[in-house]
Design an enzyme around this catalytic site. Structure first.
Site, PDB file in Angstrom:
ATOM      1  N   ALA A  30       0.761  -0.972   0.113  1.00 15.28           N
ATOM      2  CA  ALA A  30      -0.080  -0.012   0.005  1.00 15.28           C
ATOM      3  C   ALA A  30       0.948   1.237   0.029  1.00 15.28           C
ATOM      4  O   ALA A  30       2.068   1.224   0.332  1.00 15.28           O
ATOM      5  CB  ALA A  30      -0.936  -0.135   1.183  1.00 15.28           C
ATOM      6  N   GLY A  35       0.956  -5.003   1.197  1.00 10.34           N
ATOM      7  CA  GLY A  35       0.036  -5.260   0.048  1.00 10.34           C
ATOM      8  C   GLY A  35       0.386  -5.759  -1.295  1.00 10.34           C
ATOM      9  O   GLY A  35      -0.454  -6.416  -1.878  1.00 10.34           O
ATOM     10  N   GLU A  47       0.210  -9.373  -0.521  1.00  6.48           N
ATOM     11  CA  GLU A  47      -1.423  -9.699  -0.535  1.00  6.48           C
ATOM     12  C   GLU A  47      -1.749  -9.664  -2.144  1.00  6.48           C
ATOM     13  O   GLU A  47      -2.719 -10.400  -2.251  1.00  6.48           O
ATOM     14  CB  GLU A  47      -2.182  -8.697   0.112  1.00  6.48           C
ATOM     15  CG  GLU A  47      -1.857  -8.816   1.631  1.00  6.48           C
ATOM     16  CD  GLU A  47      -2.166  -7.536   2.508  1.00  6.48           C
ATOM     17  OE1 GLU A  47      -1.864  -6.560   2.187  1.00  6.48           O
ATOM     18  OE2 GLU A  47      -3.100  -7.872   3.732  1.00  6.48           O
ATOM     19  N   GLU A  92       4.124  -5.339   7.664  1.00 10.08           N
ATOM     20  CA  GLU A  92       3.093  -4.186   8.259  1.00 10.08           C
ATOM     21  C   GLU A  92       3.427  -3.985   9.879  1.00 10.08           C
ATOM     22  O   GLU A  92       3.320  -2.567  10.386  1.00 10.08           O
ATOM     23  CB  GLU A  92       1.783  -4.500   8.108  1.00 10.08           C
ATOM     24  CG  GLU A  92       1.035  -4.448   6.746  1.00 10.08           C
ATOM     25  CD  GLU A  92       1.516  -5.609   5.798  1.00 10.08           C
ATOM     26  OE1 GLU A  92       2.316  -6.369   6.185  1.00 10.08           O
ATOM     27  OE2 GLU A  92       0.803  -5.588   4.620  1.00 10.08           O
TER      28      GLU A  92
END
Ligand code: 3HC
Ligand code: NAI
Length: 703
Positions: A63, A104, A107, A127
């Site tokens: 992200a 992310g 992910e 994270e």
């Protein structure tokens, strides 16, 4: 049509190349285009499978952290929803992981049914290092792919896995022969899947990740590990998310993960860790230092002094293949230093971090000498001799004679004036401070001390080299102790004074470790050496004469030869590394207080916190105002990276913003008044702090 995606076709395959420099952070614009590209490929009947890859870039660093807290982060499509859409693809999708897939990014790779990685790829969910938990399916999909225990390890450590380990665990399906072959082999993989009629989403090896776990797994896990998490909230949230993954269907788990992620995102701890993330990237940017400046080549390094610091400093360069000449005064000191380095490498080898061959290669790069003539061709010389201006003067005058023109001459001094040292040479422009922290081969912080004459290319070279040896270089101006040790002084001073006023060493250290510091300041001095602390105070003696109570107890311990851990007694008594209160120290504190006319009283934990921390913060603000530190973030990095200040508080200045600047200022004023002459002498609010509060500012920056 796309600006951040390279969309191309290879017969029946759609290739979606993520193309947002530098690391394909999944900001809103990239999410929009990825969604559009995916929908285009899904809708095209000629397309049978999709390959997602980083187009001339690493696969994806996750992200976009810069969006956190802003409208773009939640703008549609949010990453979790986008990945749910991709995971429901009717066509097989292959993620081709080049470079890295983090957060992310991993992910995204896990939302694809299949994954292939290049041999040097790193895959992880970092994270937690930002005070977060994976929030786009990571806590739910990873346990289903590799099992709950391995997933927990990856999520809680935040450490990326290499490609080989990822293959072993089943996180990737195969490893490409090389980075260059990755895309081609990803396409070949996709075709094999089509030929085999493979499903778009294969069954997960651990479809029910909780099934294989022992009873009470999560409660036992928390009991075992929570001590290491200190005051941090994110590990508990991550554990909860993985527990849900083990007990609930994917949809329920994804929903709960989103809630837990939002909770983490809103926490002050995550804000603090994100502050440090950006501070670290900012630290390398120094006004006036242009990234295109030609650097001085460093092919050979010399280190003077093979003691505690010199040996560790030399190892940093041998570790990256740079030959090092190590100079000492006497043969025995040199042999001892080299033997110590070998011992350190042997410990690494025993732990499996180094092969015997690598160990010998590194030792072969170290050349011991007693002759300055052997330094003539060094590109960089780092002096790490005794902390005495006289000794350093002699060393630098000799270096000026023997070193080649253009060689960088650095001092590892922890407190002395780098400008004075530079003035001992006819080339002050080539002189710089490189302040390593002990143990120098381990600690990441490197204060790079810019003298008033230091040439820009010398500074730029030092910053680059610092990064090459794996350090976090932070620029400091010249003053007593630079950023870190200068701030240590008032912080330690309050702790020592509180001993005389009625606190015990154990109480002071407990208040600091309860806050999250790795060590209380008094046990830290016991570790570093009460003798070292005594010597460091030497240049301050004239100023200290105004206050006979200044570090008085420590001075008396020094006189008694109680040097701390190394002599078994200091502020505490030691049995091995275990420490106990020493009634003698408590009696000494009482006696000294009586002699000095200090009224003893019950000291509250709050007072210890406020006086130690507020004076630490105050000095940091003063340093910023003087321009010794370039920015508040640099100060926070120095203290989190070099002094064990808890990262989840973001460093002393970020912590001050969290507490409120007015509270800090009022606290200093209150104790100043309460403490009479001592307060008047030492508890002086920094003018910048006063100005910031008067202007109603909540953030610390130089005005
Ligand atoms: N978001 C925004 N910017 C990022 C970023 C990210 N995820 N990762 C890196 N950047 C930026 C840096 O700020 C820097 O910008 P700058 O040049 O303007 O200063 C630039 O990319 C290059 O970064 P580095 O200087 O750090 O380059 P390195 O090559 O040394 O390291 C890296 C690259 C390993 C990717 C490192 O930057 C890194 O660790 N990034 C963070 C990775 C991460 O934590 N990802 C998880 C994000 S949270 C998440 O994904 C939540 C999700 O679960 C919902
Ligand atoms: P040390 O006493 O362990 O080592 C100093 C070494 O220098 C000794 O081996 C000595 O023989 C050698 N030496 C002295 N004069 C010399 C000369 N003229 N020529 C060649 N060699 C000479 O000291 P330490 O702890 O390694 O400190 C060195 C420097 O690093 C000091 O300036 C100190 O302030 C600084 N420093 C120390 C830290 C620590 O935690 N020990 C941390 C950061 C910096």
């Amino acid at each position: 049509m796309y600006t951040l995606i390279d969309y191309s076709l290879d017969n029946e395959l759609a290739l979606i190349g993520l193309s947002r420099a530098p690391v394909n952070a999944l900001g809103h614009a990239l999410r929009l285009e990825l969604q559009a590209a995916f929908r285009q490929a899904s809708a095209d009947p000629a397309i049978k499978a999709i390959v997602v890859y980083g187009h001339n870039l690493p696969f994806c660093a996750g992200a976009d952290i810069a969006e956190f807290g802003g409208a773009d982060f939640t703008a549609t499509p949010g990453l979790p929803d986008l990945l749910i859409e991709l995971a429901a693809s009717a066509k097989p999708m292959v993620a081709a992981v080049g470079g890295l897939a983090l957060g992310g990014g991993l992910e995204l790779a896990m939302a694809c049914g299949y994954r292939i990685a290049e041999p040097k790829a790193r895959l992880g969910l970092p994270e937690i290092t930002l005070g977060l938990i994976p929030g786009a399916g990571g806590t739910q999909r990873l346990p289903r792919l590799i099992g709950a225990e391995a997933a927990l390890e990856a999520i809680l450590s935040g450490q990326p896995l290499n490609a080989a380990r990822a293959l072993e665990l089943g996180l990737v399906d195969r490893i490409a022969s090389s980075a260059a072959e990755l895309l081609g082999e990803a396409c070949a993989f996709a075709r094999e899947l089509l030929q085999a009629g493979a499903p778009a989403q294969p069954a997960c090896p651990y479809a029910a990740p909780g099934a294989a776990l022992p009873e009470n797994f999560f409660t036992d896990y928390t009991a075992r590990k929570s001590g290491q998490w200190k005051g941090q909230a994110a590990p508990h949230l991550a554990l909860e998310a993985v527990r849900i993954a083990c007990e609930q269907p994917l949809e329920v788990g994804l929903q709960r993960e989103s809630e837990l992620f939002a909770e983490a995102m809103d926490s002050p701890q995550s804000k603090a860790l994100r502050h440090l993330f950006f501070a670290e990237r900012e630290a390398g940017k120094v006004p006036g230092i242009d990234a295109s400046l030609p650097l001085r080549p460093i092919r050979k390094v010399a280190v003077i002094g093979a003691g505690t610091m010199g040996g560790g400093i030399a190892m940093n360069f041998a570790n990256i293949g740079i030959p090092v000449v190590l100079l000492e005064q006497k043969r025995e000191a040199l042999d001892r230093g080299l033997a110590h380095i070998r011992k350190n490498y042997e410990i690494s080898a025993k732990r499996g971090k180094l092969s015997q061959e690598q160990l010998e290669q590194r030792m072969a790069l170290l050349f011991g000498t007693l002759e300055y003539a052997d330094l003539a061709d060094a590109d960089l010389v780092i002096e790490a001799v005794f902390e005495s201006m006289e000794v350093k003067r002699q060393v630098f005058a000799t270096l000026d004679e023997v070193c080649k023109p253009g060689a960088i001459l650095a001092s590892n001094t922890s407190t002395l004036d780098v400008d004075q040292i530079a003035a001992c040479t006819r080339r002050p422009q080539d002189v710089i401070g490189l302040h390593f922290f002990s143990p120098a081969n381990v600690m990441r912080l490197l204060e790079v001390v810019r003298g008033k004459a230091t040439a820009p290319d010398v500074l730029a070279t030092a910053l680059k080299l610092g990064k090459q040896i794996g350090k976090l270089p932070v620029v400091s101006g010249v003053c007593y102790g630079f950023i870190g040790n200068r701030m240590l002084e008032p912080y330690a001073r309050e702790a020592h004074r509180l001993l005389l006023e009625g606190a015990t060493p154990a109480q002071i250290d407990r208040v600091l470790t309860d806050l999250g510091l790795n060590m209380g300041v008094l046990s830290m001095y016991d570790l570093v050496g009460i003798d070292v602390g005594y010597l460091i105070r030497t240049p301050l003696r004239a100023m200290l004469a105004q206050d006979p109570s200044y570090c008085r107890l420590a001075d008396e311990l020094y006189a008694l030869g109680r040097y701390g851990q190394k002599s078994g007694r200091g502020m505490y008594i030691y049995e091995g590394r275990e420490r106990h209160d020493d009634p003698e120290v408590l009696a000494m504190a009482e006696r000294l207080a009586a002699e000095l006319g200090i009224q003893r009283r019950v000291i509250s934990d709050q007072e210890i916190h406020d006086r130690c921390l507020f004076m630490l913060i105050n000095e940091g603000i003063q340093i910023l105002d003087e321009g010794i530190a370039l920015r508040a973030g640099d100060i926070d990095l120095v203290w989190t990276c070099g002094y064990g200040f808890p990262t989840w508080l973001g460093g002393p200045l970020h912590y001050a913003e969290h507490l409120g600047l007015e509270r800090v200022l009022n606290g200093i004023r209150q104790y100043r008044e309460q403490l009479g002459a001592y307060g008047e002498l030492w508890l002086q609010p920094a003018p910048l702090l006063e100005r910031l509060v008067a202007a109603g500012k909540t953030r610390i920056s130089k005005d």
